[in-house]
Motif scaffolding. Structure first.
Motif, PDB file in Angstrom:
ATOM      1  N   GLY A 254       0.866  -1.254  -0.354  1.00 22.32           N
ATOM      2  CA  GLY A 254       0.079  -0.108  -0.136  1.00 22.32           C
ATOM      3  C   GLY A 254       0.908   1.958  -0.037  1.00 22.32           C
ATOM      4  O   GLY A 254       1.948   1.485  -0.032  1.00 22.32           O
ATOM      5  N   ALA A 255       0.466   2.817  -0.372  1.00 23.21           N
ATOM      6  CA  ALA A 255       0.584   2.967   0.092  1.00 23.21           C
ATOM      7  C   ALA A 255       1.192   4.251   1.641  1.00 23.21           C
ATOM      8  O   ALA A 255       0.988   3.639   2.736  1.00 23.21           O
ATOM      9  CB  ALA A 255      -0.259   4.883  -0.178  1.00 23.21           C
ATOM     10  N   THR A 256       3.150   4.305   1.324  1.00 23.23           N
ATOM     11  CA  THR A 256       3.400   4.872   2.067  1.00 23.23           C
ATOM     12  C   THR A 256       3.979   6.488   2.289  1.00 23.23           C
ATOM     13  O   THR A 256       4.697   7.367   1.174  1.00 23.23           O
ATOM     14  CB  THR A 256       4.425   3.763   2.603  1.00 23.23           C
ATOM     15  N   SER A 257       4.621   7.058   3.375  1.00 21.32           N
ATOM     16  CA  SER A 257       4.538   8.359   3.090  1.00 21.32           C
ATOM     17  C   SER A 257       5.860   8.032   4.337  1.00 21.32           C
ATOM     18  O   SER A 257       6.500   7.791   5.670  1.00 21.32           O
ATOM     19  CB  SER A 257       3.926   9.372   3.304  1.00 21.32           C
ATOM     20  N   ASP A 258       7.250   8.489   3.425  1.00 22.62           N
ATOM     21  CA  ASP A 258       8.879   8.789   4.816  1.00 22.62           C
ATOM     22  C   ASP A 258       9.050  10.225   4.877  1.00 22.62           C
ATOM     23  O   ASP A 258       9.163  10.300   3.391  1.00 22.62           O
ATOM     24  CB  ASP A 258       9.551   7.825   3.388  1.00 22.62           C
ATOM     25  N   VAL A 259       7.971  10.712   5.713  1.00 20.77           N
ATOM     26  CA  VAL A 259       8.328  11.834   6.331  1.00 20.77           C
ATOM     27  C   VAL A 259       9.926  12.034   7.089  1.00 20.77           C
ATOM     28  O   VAL A 259       9.365  11.779   8.470  1.00 20.77           O
ATOM     29  CB  VAL A 259       7.676  12.661   6.970  1.00 20.77           C
ATOM     30  N   ASN A 260      10.646  11.673   6.580  1.00 19.20           N
ATOM     31  CA  ASN A 260      11.769  12.199   7.019  1.00 19.20           C
ATOM     32  C   ASN A 260      12.484  11.487   8.753  1.00 19.20           C
ATOM     33  O   ASN A 260      12.693  11.561   9.379  1.00 19.20           O
ATOM     34  CB  ASN A 260      12.111  13.621   8.381  1.00 19.20           C
ATOM     35  N   GLY A 261      12.381  10.123   8.072  1.00 19.33           N
ATOM     36  CA  GLY A 261      12.340   9.018   8.941  1.00 19.33           C
ATOM     37  C   GLY A 261      10.780   9.186   9.385  1.00 19.33           C
ATOM     38  O   GLY A 261      10.941   7.143  10.331  1.00 19.33           O
ATOM     39  N   THR A 262       9.629   9.360   9.787  1.00 15.82           N
ATOM     40  CA  THR A 262       8.992   8.520  10.048  1.00 15.82           C
ATOM     41  C   THR A 262       8.230   7.828   9.114  1.00 15.82           C
ATOM     42  O   THR A 262       7.225   8.846   8.017  1.00 15.82           O
ATOM     43  CB  THR A 262       8.057   9.156  10.667  1.00 15.82           C
ATOM     44  N   LYS A 263       7.650   6.079   8.972  1.00 19.52           N
ATOM     45  CA  LYS A 263       7.365   6.368   7.758  1.00 19.52           C
ATOM     46  C   LYS A 263       5.588   5.548   8.589  1.00 19.52           C
ATOM     47  O   LYS A 263       4.956   4.959   9.113  1.00 19.52           O
ATOM     48  CB  LYS A 263       7.852   4.659   8.000  1.00 19.52           C
ATOM     49  N   ILE A 264       4.860   6.299   7.681  1.00 17.84           N
ATOM     50  CA  ILE A 264       3.146   5.844   7.835  1.00 17.84           C
ATOM     51  C   ILE A 264       2.956   4.894   6.626  1.00 17.84           C
ATOM     52  O   ILE A 264       3.291   5.336   5.599  1.00 17.84           O
ATOM     53  CB  ILE A 264       2.606   7.382   7.646  1.00 17.84           C
ATOM     54  N   CYS A 265       2.101   4.100   7.166  1.00 19.87           N
ATOM     55  CA  CYS A 265       2.097   3.201   5.858  1.00 19.87           C
ATOM     56  C   CYS A 265       0.246   3.206   6.287  1.00 19.87           C
ATOM     57  O   CYS A 265      -0.504   2.698   6.694  1.00 19.87           O
ATOM     58  CB  CYS A 265       2.826   1.875   5.767  1.00 19.87           C
ATOM     59  N   PHE A 266      -0.444   3.348   4.548  1.00 23.76           N
ATOM     60  CA  PHE A 266      -2.021   3.386   4.769  1.00 23.76           C
ATOM     61  C   PHE A 266      -2.439   1.464   4.761  1.00 23.76           C
ATOM     62  O   PHE A 266      -4.060   1.974   4.388  1.00 23.76           O
ATOM     63  CB  PHE A 266      -1.991   4.082   3.742  1.00 23.76           C
ATOM     64  N   GLY A 267      -1.611   0.742   4.360  1.00 22.00           N
ATOM     65  CA  GLY A 267      -2.138  -0.735   4.429  1.00 22.00           C
ATOM     66  C   GLY A 267      -2.596  -0.963   2.827  1.00 22.00           C
ATOM     67  O   GLY A 267      -2.920  -0.258   2.400  1.00 22.00           O
ATOM     68  N   VAL A 268      -2.930  -2.114   2.524  1.00 21.88           N
ATOM     69  CA  VAL A 268      -2.870  -2.275   1.208  1.00 21.88           C
ATOM     70  C   VAL A 268      -4.784  -1.776   0.904  1.00 21.88           C
ATOM     71  O   VAL A 268      -4.414  -1.843  -0.488  1.00 21.88           O
ATOM     72  CB  VAL A 268      -3.081  -4.030   1.205  1.00 21.88           C
TER      73      VAL A 268
END
Lengths: 531, 449
Positions: B169-183
């Motif tokens: 799924g979508a991820t956002s790598d914000v300066n090391g913090t990884k936010i994953c939005f799932g399949v």
């Protein structure tokens, strides 16, 4: 003109004196190996003729009235005693320090290959191994084991140092203080006896020898000064009265013994007014019964040795506002570093444990997740060498707990990355400025260098004290030799004396028989001419 | 000076004692040959010894790391060579070069079957394990790096090797913090931006998170919260915001949002805004270049330098071998994939399709030539790394020898000297004992009659 039988008494005095001298020689010979015995000598004078009660001056030659022994005295050099005692205090001081330091060295021994530094090396090796198999719980458990040995070692070192501190405290309290009080009491009682026997007219040389031995022993503990006052007891005779003083660092004299009165040392625990750290106090109850702490006055001797080892924390004592011990007001000065006692080594280990925990915890934690590796085993307490332990999170973790990377890539699994492990390894070769709580710099270097530096500081200090001790001991031995040279008994001398006094006795006897014969001539043979 | 018997005997016993202690010390040296047993005996040598021991231990660590790196590279080299052989074989006149526009359908079938078999061989070779680790898995070597999705696309650690689409799924790598939005939310959040405001001091973590795009602009106060708290906040507040903005939330599953990573990492992939604000656009596309260039470092004593959590490239040895760097990833300008596996699949597809024409298959064949060339370059790269290792190994071994020699010199006594010294002390002691029996001379008393 002397009386007819005057010569007989002269011969008698010769015989009696020779007999006394033989007795003294015998006393010397029997005490040839007695410790502290001072060789004795009969004080002998020749007796002059007494002609001044005559009404008219005699026209005949006056001859002396023989010989007389007035007493027995010792051959001793009081100046050597003073030197011996002042040197003995220094030897006592350094010996005490040296014995404690060698105990500490047994703990902080990094020459052996299983010390604290070696365990840090092992931990680094395990981290290196983890690079090869990052994120694997099994590989990580070897790192955990190694870290747990390390914290145990910290605890162990700390405990051993504490027990050395307790031992030294015990030695000071139960041995040194009690021993000194006993010595002071005994010296005082002996002095009293010596005075009594001197008043009754007999010299108490053997008691004086005993007292001198005790004073020698006392001088090992504190810096003492001895004063003898001659007191007139009438009929032209005097007796010596003895006073013993403790000479303080400032030169002040504290009376320890004054005839039958004497002071008493004590032991107590307290906190330093300036640094607030725990310390031991040596107290003195003076002749008037008032007690005060005299730590600062004990500049040398066994007492000083113990106080240095127990109370001085080196750089950790520096940087505090000095509090006047009497008025309890700040003097406006800042304290400087003191000597390196046990406290210095204990606090250094604490500093190391704190720093190690802080650096490694920061290395493993991320800004959003606190993942400490080390913690205090007592909740809420600052980490010290005695309480450092693995954090409960790490202790209880079964899988991978060590942060392998702080920069995850876009995909889920980043467990094999090693950049943060390398960052941890790097911490072990990064120079750190180790400081005391007051910001006094201790050492700049790596963790491992800090440990070996600590061990080396101890080694150098010990070498320094040891060479001082050697110098003082050698000087002491030289002075002792000089004392022995004056005071000890020499068999040859006494043997010669034996012959000499024996011959003197024979001569006196011969003089007697000669007189007898000559008087016989006068009494029996005179006036019978032509009979 | 007056000399008495007491003095002589006292002095004699003192001297004899010091002789005996020297003898004891010399005796110790002949048994352990150490120059010192306690730091206080020779603090300067001890300090030197500590330093040498540390260097020696480091050297041993480096050598152990090096031998592992060597075995990894050896295994990798043989695997990659196998792939290269397969590629060469495929590219030979028997198979790919045999494709002509006039091929019989039977022949086409044979060739396509062969290509499909080759594909399988490539995947299994690239999933080679050394110990429990997958060699070509980059930083995620715990599970097999190459897998296939339902459509037969090759995935590298869950990422499509051609498109870079993340199957997680979508991820956002914000300066090391990884936010994953799932399949479930694969591309539903694409286009929104996430801005993270960091605390001003390093290590203070996130202060707030802004999500914006379309009609949505929400700010979450997240000061001092950990990843778990952030996650809950994002899940609830995003849901509320989307609903309030009247955007259809159909298909969106907010509970699948996860937060991981470390917000204090150095700015890497995200867009740097200002001061302590960093921004990242949410996307389910992973940067394949970054994946292919992933590094795993081991310390070989090259002067390890870690700066702000970044290992300096020249200061450590990179043992990472991301599989897609060898097989190729992404697409060429003409839309053909660069990946060898995908190319073989495409060619096979063409062969199996009804409207087969040489014009359609030609771009894939050309692309295959390029990718094979790329693979050869990578093999050379492994060779170069192996050479570096060999050179480093020689250097470490030489250093070990010289360290051992130095340690020997600082810590250990020359046995000849030690034994000679012992003999000398023994001699002195014996002599002292002999003198002792004579030292108590007859006295005057012996001659008295």
């Amino acid at each position: 003109m002397s009386s007819t039988f005057a010569g007989v008494y002269k011969a008698l005095s010769g015989i009696q004196t020779s007999q006394l001298q033989l007795q003294v020689t015998g006393q010397n010979m029997t005490n040839v190996s007695t410790n502290g015995y001072t060789r004795q000598r009969a004080d002998v004078y020749s007796v002059g003729s007494s002609g001044n009660n005559m009404r008219y001056a005699s026209t005949t030659a006056a001859v002396g009235a023989g010989v007389m022994a007035t007493g027995v005295s010792q051959l001793r050099d009081p100046y050597l005693d003073i030197r011996f005692r002042s040197e003995n205090a220094k030897v006592g001081d350094t010996t005490t320090q040296l014995s404690a330091m060698s105990d500490i060295e047994n703990v902080l021994d990094e020459v052996k290959t299983d010390g604290l530094e070696a365990q840090m090396k092992a931990l680094v090796s395990q981290l290196q191994n983890l690079c090869e198999d990052a994120g694997n719980g099994v590989s990580e458990s070897t790192v955990k084991t190694s870290a747990s040995i390390l914290v145990n070692m910290f605890n162990n070192y700390s405990e051993q140092l504490s027990s050395i501190r307790n031992q030294q405290k015990g030695y000071l309290k139960d041995n040194a203080v009690n021993k000194v009080n006993q010595l002071i009491g005994n010296i005082s009682h002996l002095s009293e006896e010596i005075r009594m026997s001197e008043i009754s007219g007999s010299s108490a040389l053997e008691l004086e020898d005993q007292r001198n031995s005790m004073l020698d022993e006392l001088s090992q503990y504190v810096n003492i000064e001895i004063q003898k006052n001659s007191v007139d007891i009438g009929s032209g005779r005097t007796v010596d009265e003895l006073s013993v003083y403790l000479v303080g660092a400032s030169g002040t004299k504290h009376t320890l013994i004054n005839n039958e009165e004497y002071a008493k040392f004590g032991f107590g625990m307290g906190t330093s007014a300036t640094t607030g750290k725990e310390c031991v106090n040596v107290t003195l109850t003076d002749l008037s019964g008032s007690t005060k702490t005299i730590n600062s006055e004990l500049s040398t001797g066994v007492f000083h040795g113990y106080l240095k080892i127990l109370n001085e924390n080196g750089e950790y004592d520096a940087g505090f506002a000095v509090i006047d011990p009497v008025s309890y007001n700040p003097t406006g000065e800042t304290s400087s570093a003191s000597g390196h006692g046990i406290g210095y080594y204990q606090l250094s280990l604490d500093t190391l444990a704190q720093k190690l925990a802080a650096v490694m915890n920061a290395a493993n934690s991320t800004s959003t997740e606190n993942k400490p590796l080390f913690a205090s085993s007592v909740a809420g307490e600052q980490i010290t060498a005695s309480n450092i332990a693995l954090s409960s999170q790490w202790e209880n973790s079964t899988g991978a707990y060590i942060t392998t990377t702080k920069q995850p890539s876009g995909v889920e699994d980043n467990s094999k990355a090693t950049d943060n492990i390398l960052a941890m390894i790097k911490e072990f070769s990064t120079d750190i400025d180790f400081q005391t709580e007051n910001g006094v710099s201790l050492f700049t270097g790596t963790f491992q260098e800090f440990v070996t530096n600590l061990s080396n500081t101890l080694g150098l200090e010990q070498g320094n004290i040891s060479s001082q001790n050697n110098t003082y001991s050698t000087t002491l031995a030289t002075i002792d030799k000089q004392r022995l040279s004056v005071s000890s008994v020499d068999i040859n001398e006494e043997g010669i004396n034996l012959i000499m006094y024996n011959q003197a006795m024979t001569a006196a006897c011969r003089f007697m028989t000669t007189l007898d014969e000559s008087l016989d001539n006068v009494i029996s043979k005179m006036g019978i001419v032509g009979r | 000076m007056r000399v008495t018997m007491t003095m002589i005997s006292k002095q004699y016993s003192k001297n004899l004692n010091s002789n005996l202690s020297s003898l004891n010390e010399a005796g110790n040296k002949t048994t352990n040959f150490r120059k010192f047993n306690k730091a206080s005996e020779d603090p300067f040598s001890a300090a030197k010894a500590y330093q040498l021991r540390r260097e020696y231990q480091q050297n041993q660590d480096y050598q152990s790391n090096l031998s592992l790196a060597q075995s990894m590279l050896e295994t990798a080299e043989s695997s990659v060579t196998t792939i290269n052989n397969i590629a060469q074989e495929v590219n030979s006149t028997d198979i790919l070069k045999a494709i002509t526009s006039t091929m019989a359908s039977n022949d086409k079938k044979i060739v396509s079957t062969k290509l499909r078999a080759t594909q399988e061989a490539i995947v299994s070779t690239m999933n080679t394990q050394l110990g429990s680790n997958y060699l070509f898995g980059g930083s995620g070597a715990a599970s097999a790096p190459f897998t296939l999705d339902a459509n037969g696309n090759l995935l590298y650690r869950g990422v499509n090797v051609n498109t870079g689409e993340n199957s997680a799924g979508a991820t956002s790598d914000v300066n090391g913090t990884k936010i994953c939005f799932g399949v479930a939310n694969t591309d539903l959040f694409n286009g929104y931006t996430i801005t993270i405001e960091q605390g001003l001091n390093l290590g203070r973590g996130i202060e707030s998170i802004n999500v914006s795009g379309g009609n949505i602009a929400i700010t979450l106060n997240a000061e001092g919260s950990n990843n778990g708290e952030l996650q809950t906040a994002l899940q609830n507040q995003l849901d509320n915001a989307f609903t309030a903005a009247g955007i259809g939330t159909a298909g969106m599953d907010f509970s699948k949002i996860t937060v991981s990573g470390n917000a204090s990492a150095t700015v890497k992939t995200s867009e740097f805004v200002s001061g302590n604000m960093v921004k990242s656009t949410i996307s389910n596309i992973v940067d394949l270049d970054a994946l292919a260039n992933e590094k795993i470092y081991v310390d070989l004593g090259l002067g390890l330098n870690v700066n702000n959590n970044n290992v300096q490239a020249q200061s450590a040895f990179n043992i990472s071998m991301p599989g897609i760097a060898y097989l190729g990833y992404g697409t060429n300008a003409d839309g053909t994939p660069k990946n060898i596996y995908s190319l073989l699949g495409k060619i096979a597809d063409q062969l199996e399709s009804g409207g087969f024409s040489m014009d359609n298959v030609k771009p894939y064949l050309n692309a295959f030539d390029d990718s094979q060339q790329q693979l050869l370059t990578k093999i050379t790269d492994i060779g170069a790394r192996t050479d570096t290792l060999e050179y480093t190994q020689k250097r470490l071994e030489n250093m070990e020898d010289s360290l051992l020699a130095k340690i020997d010199k600082v810590e250990y006594e020359n046995p000849v000297d030690a034994i000679m010294d012992y003999k000398m002390q023994q001699y002195t002691y014996t002599a002292a004992l002999q003198i002792g029996t004579n030292i108590l001379q007859p006295t005057f008393l012996d001659f008295m009659k």
